[in-house]
Design an enzyme around this catalytic site. Structure first.
Site, PDB file in Angstrom:
ATOM      1  N   HIS A  53       0.846  -1.191   0.000  1.00 45.83           N
ATOM      2  CA  HIS A  53       0.000   0.000   0.000  1.00 45.83           C
ATOM      3  C   HIS A  53       0.879   1.238   0.000  1.00 45.83           C
ATOM      4  CE1 HIS A  53      -3.872  -2.004   1.743  1.00 45.83           C
ATOM      5  NE2 HIS A  53      -3.258  -2.784   0.862  1.00 45.83           N
ATOM      6  N   GLU A  55       1.002   3.954   1.873  1.00 48.25           N
ATOM      7  CA  GLU A  55       1.564   4.368   3.157  1.00 48.25           C
ATOM      8  C   GLU A  55       2.702   3.444   3.590  1.00 48.25           C
ATOM      9  OE1 GLU A  55      -2.880   5.415   3.173  1.00 48.25           O
ATOM     10  OE2 GLU A  55      -1.638   3.757   2.485  1.00 48.25           O
ATOM     11  N   CYS A  83      -6.056   2.336   5.536  1.00 47.47           N
ATOM     12  CA  CYS A  83      -6.698   1.087   5.929  1.00 47.47           C
ATOM     13  C   CYS A  83      -6.130   0.640   7.285  1.00 47.47           C
ATOM     14  CB  CYS A  83      -6.454   0.020   4.859  1.00 47.47           C
ATOM     15  SG  CYS A  83      -4.772  -0.666   4.882  1.00 47.47           S
ATOM     16  N   CYS A  86      -2.360  -0.132   7.217  1.00 45.89           N
ATOM     17  CA  CYS A  86      -1.542   1.070   7.106  1.00 45.89           C
ATOM     18  C   CYS A  86      -1.562   1.876   8.394  1.00 45.89           C
ATOM     19  CB  CYS A  86      -2.002   1.911   5.920  1.00 45.89           C
ATOM     20  SG  CYS A  86      -1.654   1.105   4.336  1.00 45.89           S
TER      21      CYS A  86
END
Length: 157
Positions: A53, A55, A83, A86
């Site tokens: 992801h 991040e 999310c 993250c």
């Protein structure tokens, strides 16, 4: 550097990897106290890595560049509310401030499924249709690892 410039860098990186077909509409930028900026985007599709992801990728980039796992004093800008994975990574990295653009509802509206993970956590991880979590019967060897680590006065992180 201004907030708008940092989020634009995250947006531009997300657009780039979206066009390449390697990730979704997620970009992130981290700025450290010295003004260094680390920009990354979601590369889940291109790397075949569900943890890639934006991040997490930005955290990995910043940590590698800085030679540390501790990003205290850094601020993270992201194109969408993080999310659960993250958020965990952000907290583990000691980042105390984030700014985001799109909401979880924006992500859900186009089919991203963060909400069911939030609900699973809110229900104390009991929904076995989402994930079956089982503790092994003989876990003494596992506990020993923690005792040895603590006895060696290793760094807690």
């Amino acid at each position: 550097m201004e907030e708008l410039e940092l989020i634009r860098q995250a947006v531009n990186q997300a657009l780039k990897t979206m066009k390449e077909g390697v990730g979704g509409p997620f970009g992130a930028a981290i700025i450290d106290p010295e003004g260094n900026v680390y920009v990354a985007s979601n590369t889940v599709l291109g790397s075949a890595d569900p943890t890639a992801h934006a991040e997490v990728n930005a955290i990995r980039t910043a940590c590698k560049a800085k030679g540390t796992h501790d990003l205290s004093g850094c601020i993270l800008y992201t194109t969408c509310y993080p999310c659960p994975m993250c958020l965990g990574a952000i907290i583990w990295a000691n980042i105390k401030t984030i700014y985001y653009g799109a909401s979880p509802d924006d992500a859900a509206a186009i089919g991203f499924r963060d909400d069911y993970i939030y609900k699973f956590i809110e229900d104390k991880c009991r929904d076995q249709a989402v994930l079956k979590i089982n503790r092994i019967k003989d876990y003494a060897d596992c506990q020993k690892l923690f005792k040895v680590y603590a006895a060696d006065n290793r760094e807690m992180y």
